[in-house]
Write an enzyme that holds these catalytic residues in place. Structure first.
Site, mmCIF file in Angstrom:
data_model
loop_
_atom_site.group_PDB
_atom_site.id
_atom_site.type_symbol
_atom_site.label_atom_id
_atom_site.label_comp_id
_atom_site.label_asym_id
_atom_site.label_seq_id
_atom_site.Cartn_x
_atom_site.Cartn_y
_atom_site.Cartn_z
ATOM 1 N N LYS A 142 -10.658 6.028 14.571
ATOM 2 C CA LYS A 142 -9.461 5.681 16.039
ATOM 3 C C LYS A 142 -8.289 6.036 15.708
ATOM 4 O O LYS A 142 -7.820 4.658 14.726
ATOM 5 C CB LYS A 142 -9.799 4.171 16.436
ATOM 6 C CG LYS A 142 -9.272 4.966 17.954
ATOM 7 C CD LYS A 142 -8.725 2.528 17.685
ATOM 8 C CE LYS A 142 -7.567 2.500 18.093
ATOM 9 N NZ LYS A 142 -6.401 3.617 18.503
ATOM 10 N N GLY A 191 -3.225 -0.846 8.975
ATOM 11 C CA GLY A 191 -2.908 -0.778 9.899
ATOM 12 C C GLY A 191 -1.675 -2.226 9.614
ATOM 13 O O GLY A 191 -1.420 -2.243 8.383
ATOM 14 N N SER A 192 -0.733 -3.185 10.583
ATOM 15 C CA SER A 192 -0.133 -4.153 10.167
ATOM 16 C C SER A 192 -0.478 -5.134 9.720
ATOM 17 O O SER A 192 -2.126 -5.554 9.722
ATOM 18 C CB SER A 192 0.844 -3.828 11.820
ATOM 19 O OG SER A 192 0.224 -4.233 12.776
ATOM 20 N N GLU A 213 -6.445 -2.188 4.931
ATOM 21 C CA GLU A 213 -5.296 -1.556 3.653
ATOM 22 C C GLU A 213 -4.233 -2.069 4.870
ATOM 23 O O GLU A 213 -3.725 -1.235 5.735
ATOM 24 C CB GLU A 213 -4.757 -0.454 3.749
ATOM 25 C CG GLU A 213 -6.140 0.520 2.920
ATOM 26 C CD GLU A 213 -6.163 -0.244 1.515
ATOM 27 O OE1 GLU A 213 -5.002 -0.458 0.889
ATOM 28 O OE2 GLU A 213 -6.663 -0.316 0.789
ATOM 29 N N LEU A 214 -2.844 -2.696 4.698
ATOM 30 C CA LEU A 214 -2.099 -3.518 5.363
ATOM 31 C C LEU A 214 -0.227 -2.994 5.256
ATOM 32 O O LEU A 214 -0.124 -2.598 4.473
ATOM 33 C CB LEU A 214 -2.072 -4.709 5.565
ATOM 34 C CG LEU A 214 -3.996 -5.227 5.584
ATOM 35 C CD1 LEU A 214 -3.255 -6.206 5.824
ATOM 36 C CD2 LEU A 214 -3.990 -4.355 7.498
ATOM 37 N N CYS A 247 3.895 2.910 3.955
ATOM 38 C CA CYS A 247 3.360 1.030 3.628
ATOM 39 C C CYS A 247 3.895 0.974 2.093
ATOM 40 O O CYS A 247 4.559 -0.471 2.125
ATOM 41 C CB CYS A 247 1.923 0.951 3.575
ATOM 42 S SG CYS A 247 1.049 2.038 2.767
ATOM 43 N N GLU A 337 8.846 -6.775 6.721
ATOM 44 C CA GLU A 337 8.317 -4.858 6.905
ATOM 45 C C GLU A 337 9.607 -4.328 7.739
ATOM 46 O O GLU A 337 9.521 -4.458 8.840
ATOM 47 C CB GLU A 337 7.252 -4.927 6.885
ATOM 48 C CG GLU A 337 6.904 -3.413 6.950
ATOM 49 C CD GLU A 337 5.589 -2.908 6.785
ATOM 50 O OE1 GLU A 337 4.439 -3.354 8.387
ATOM 51 O OE2 GLU A 337 4.748 -2.226 5.780
HETATM 52 P P1 NAD Z 1 -1.199 -1.807 13.790
HETATM 53 O O1 NAD Z 1 -1.715 -2.660 13.297
HETATM 54 O O2 NAD Z 1 -0.161 -2.147 15.332
HETATM 55 O O3 NAD Z 1 -2.308 -0.517 14.993
HETATM 56 C C1 NAD Z 1 -2.996 0.290 13.498
HETATM 57 C C2 NAD Z 1 -4.086 0.625 14.921
HETATM 58 O O4 NAD Z 1 -4.740 -0.395 14.928
HETATM 59 C C3 NAD Z 1 -3.708 1.331 15.813
HETATM 60 O O5 NAD Z 1 -4.916 2.092 15.720
HETATM 61 C C4 NAD Z 1 -4.096 0.657 16.905
HETATM 62 O O6 NAD Z 1 -4.780 1.338 18.428
HETATM 63 C C5 NAD Z 1 -5.618 -0.019 16.379
HETATM 64 N N1 NAD Z 1 -5.814 -1.857 16.925
HETATM 65 C C6 NAD Z 1 -4.831 -2.619 17.092
HETATM 66 N N2 NAD Z 1 -5.074 -3.566 17.534
HETATM 67 C C7 NAD Z 1 -6.914 -3.480 17.519
HETATM 68 C C8 NAD Z 1 -7.258 -4.531 17.536
HETATM 69 N N3 NAD Z 1 -6.632 -5.772 17.519
HETATM 70 N N4 NAD Z 1 -9.063 -4.463 16.868
HETATM 71 C C9 NAD Z 1 -9.164 -3.357 16.477
HETATM 72 N N5 NAD Z 1 -8.273 -2.323 16.548
HETATM 73 C C10 NAD Z 1 -6.487 -2.781 16.595
HETATM 74 O O7 NAD Z 1 -0.113 -0.399 12.824
HETATM 75 P P2 NAD Z 1 0.641 0.641 12.977
HETATM 76 O O8 NAD Z 1 2.396 0.143 13.546
HETATM 77 O O9 NAD Z 1 -0.217 1.441 14.034
HETATM 78 O O10 NAD Z 1 1.086 0.908 12.438
HETATM 79 C C11 NAD Z 1 2.117 0.407 10.676
HETATM 80 C C12 NAD Z 1 1.786 -0.185 9.996
HETATM 81 O O11 NAD Z 1 0.578 0.291 9.418
HETATM 82 C C13 NAD Z 1 2.538 -1.321 8.801
HETATM 83 O O12 NAD Z 1 2.797 -2.200 8.957
HETATM 84 C C14 NAD Z 1 2.168 -0.196 8.202
HETATM 85 O O13 NAD Z 1 2.741 -1.073 6.844
HETATM 86 C C15 NAD Z 1 0.731 -0.502 7.815
HETATM 87 N N6 NAD Z 1 0.154 1.018 6.919
HETATM 88 C C16 NAD Z 1 -0.305 0.287 5.929
HETATM 89 C C17 NAD Z 1 -0.903 1.391 4.808
HETATM 90 C C18 NAD Z 1 -1.255 1.246 3.721
HETATM 91 O O14 NAD Z 1 -2.684 1.671 3.091
HETATM 92 N N7 NAD Z 1 -1.460 -0.019 3.319
HETATM 93 C C19 NAD Z 1 -1.106 2.440 5.243
HETATM 94 C C20 NAD Z 1 0.225 3.224 6.200
HETATM 95 C C21 NAD Z 1 0.711 2.288 7.021
#
Ligand code: NAD
Length: 475
Positions: A142, A191-192, A213-214, A247, A337
């Site tokens: 997704k 993601g976040s 991975e956050l 990230c 961040e």
């Molecule tokens: P986000 O957390 O807003 O969204 C990420 C994904 O999760 C999207 O596909 C979103 O639709 C989905 N999502 C949102 N709420 C959800 C829920 N409750 N249940 C399931 N899925 C849900 O993150 P973003 O703004 O898209 O990405 C930026 C973040 O990603 C930054 O914090 C960055 O540091 C992090 N990131 C981490 C790594 C790593 O490897 N540690 C790599 C890249 C990005």
């Protein structure tokens, strides 16, 4: 229930039906399909690169890296898979167990959900989906709602080569992500931290595992014996690649007093020379532009000085690559961040202050240490609470995919990549015990009926196994 959510449930059910045949193909059969897929990705690299540039606005070279590095990783995993998934036969832990032959088989979680963000939509999706497919799982990706197109096109390639229908994409919003977490057997999320925490809670309720991975707030520490030119150029790239939307971006720089002035002068000069779009692009989303602008405004309002950049164009989501000095930990740009092209630089008295400030965060993704003396840098690395430290480099651990990438503290749970671990994590161990010889030892010692003779014999046998020396024999 919306039709999109019903679709998530239906799609996962469909994957469950085909997954067992995929697992039965065996690792050699699965590797064959994945190799063909890697070739399809290579043959379609130009198209995927164009899509990435169009939907993320990345500089061309960064889009090319995002398409081709995962293919290299896929080939690496294809070479590793057979060995990683080999059935283990642990040696008997004691004499009583010598009558058994034991297989520990790696059986996959049937359906793995890979949920990804918008900053590296293709790279992060493939990085996690392919090891799961090799493990024998069916995978549903997704992507983020802001950047679904490249991932959709890439997953279409799986169908185009005629591979079994065990790899699919759901290009939905956050609700679709939530629905997927309710259906999958394993969730691999990038993601976040805020969303990761919600996913971990839901997975805990469902008693399913997740890998997270956050976010990060990666520090760079520049020691007195650093090569200033190298450090300034490395840190600029580490902070500004993908417009800082990474990230592991360098988000804080701690420089010891004796070289501070020459470092900031070199850094600011280099950052001023970078070209819009060719080197540093606009931000991907309007929301991200708001976050970065807020951090910049908060810093300057609190007394930070801008040594390079500082300009913004809201309509274009453009933030100039910016070097900030006279910053401290009361400012959001050093605490939260930023995920954008800001480089806040802090003057520190000595390296112990640098280490203390570097660790003063809830995040723990990675860090860099700059010194001409590698031993010196290693001593500093050992004091940092992060999952990876790059000495005289940035992001280097990400490209060394035989090593794990693991966020500490609020930067993650579990790890990705890391040789065999990157595949085996998508499996549950299944232990199968078999009699080595028709010697009914269990029956003789353990099974009903319990008699005085058996109780006595079992007691003596177990004592002899558990004890050493004289204690083996009751007096
Ligand atoms: P986000 O957390 O807003 O969204 C990420 C994904 O999760 C999207 O596909 C979103 O639709 C989905 N999502 C949102 N709420 C959800 C829920 N409750 N249940 C399931 N899925 C849900 O993150 P973003 O703004 O898209 O990405 C930026 C973040 O990603 C930054 O914090 C960055 O540091 C992090 N990131 C981490 C790594 C790593 O490897 N540690 C790599 C890249 C990005």
């Amino acid at each position: 229930m919306s039709s999109e959510l019903i679709d998530v449930s239906k799609r996962v059910s469909e994957l469950r039906v085909v997954q067992s045949d995929w697992e039965s193909l065996g690792v050699t059969g699965r590797v064959r399909w994945v190799r063909r897929y890697a070739n399809w990705l290579l043959d379609n690299a130009d198209l995927l690169t164009e899509l990435l540039v169009a939907e993320c606005g990345k500089p061309l070279v960064e889009a090319k890296v995002e398409v081709t590095v995962p293919i290299d990783i896929i080939k690496y995993y294809c070479r590793q898979a057979e060995k990683s998934l080999r059935t283990r036969h642990p040696a008997p832990p004691n004499l009583l167990n010598a009558v058994k032959r034991v297989d520990v088989v790696h059986r996959p979680y049937p359906v793995v959900a890979v949920i990804t963000p918008w900053n590296f939509p293709l790279g992060l999706s493939l990085l996690d989906a392919i090891p799961a497919l090799l493990a024998g799982a069916a995978v549903v990706v997704k992507p983020a709602p802001a950047t679904p197109h490249t991932v959709v096109a890439a997953v279409e390639g799986w169908a185009e080569i005629g591979a079994p229908a065990v790899f699919t994409v759901i290009a939905g919003d956050d609700d679709a992500g939530r629905a997927l977490v309710d259906e999958a057997d394993y969730v691999q999320f990038t993601g976040s931290t805020a969303t990761g925490r919600k996913i971990a809670q839901r997975c805990a309720e469902r008693l399913i595992p997740c890998g997270l991975e956050l976010g990060g707030k990666d520090p760079a520490i520049v020691l007195a014996d650093a090569d200033v030119e190298l450090a300034a150029h490395g840190i600029a790239w580490g902070a500004l690649i993908n417009a800082g939307q990474m990230c592991t971006s360098v988000e804080r720089v701690y420089v010891v007093d004796p070289i501070y002035d020459s470092f900031v002068e070199t850094l600011a000069g280099h950052v001023r020379s970078l070209r819009r779009d060719l080197d540093v692009s606009s931000l991907v989303t309007a929301e991200q532009f708001e976050v970065v602008s807020r951090h910049l405004a908060d810093a300057t309002a609190s007394g930070a000085r801008v040594l390079a950049g500082g300009g913004t164009e809201p309509a274009e989501r453009w933030v100039e690559p910016t070097v900030l000095v006279d910053v401290d930990h009361t400012m959001t740009c050093l605490r939260e961040e930023t995920f954008g092209p800001l480089i806040p630089v802090v003057r520190v008295g000595d390296e112990s202050e640098a280490v203390r400030l570097a660790n003063a965060t809830t995040y723990g993704l990675s860090a860099s240490v700059w010194s001409r003396d590698i031993r010196h840098a290693e001593r500093v690395a050992a004091q940092l609470d992060v999952g990876a430290v790059n000495i005289n480099d940035v992001h280097a651990n990400l490209f060394f995919f035989a090593a794990p990438m693991a966020g500490w503290k609020e930067s993650g749970l579990g790890s990705r990549l890391g040789g065999a671990d990157g595949i085996v994590k998508y499996c549950r161990p299944q232990t199968v015990t078999k009699p080595r010889a028709p010697l009914p030892l269990q029956r003789l010692l353990l099974w009903y009926p319990y008699t005085d003779f058996r109780t006595n014999l079992l007691g003596r046998t177990l004592r002899a196994l558990a004890a050493t020396g004289r204690r083996r024999f009751r007096s």
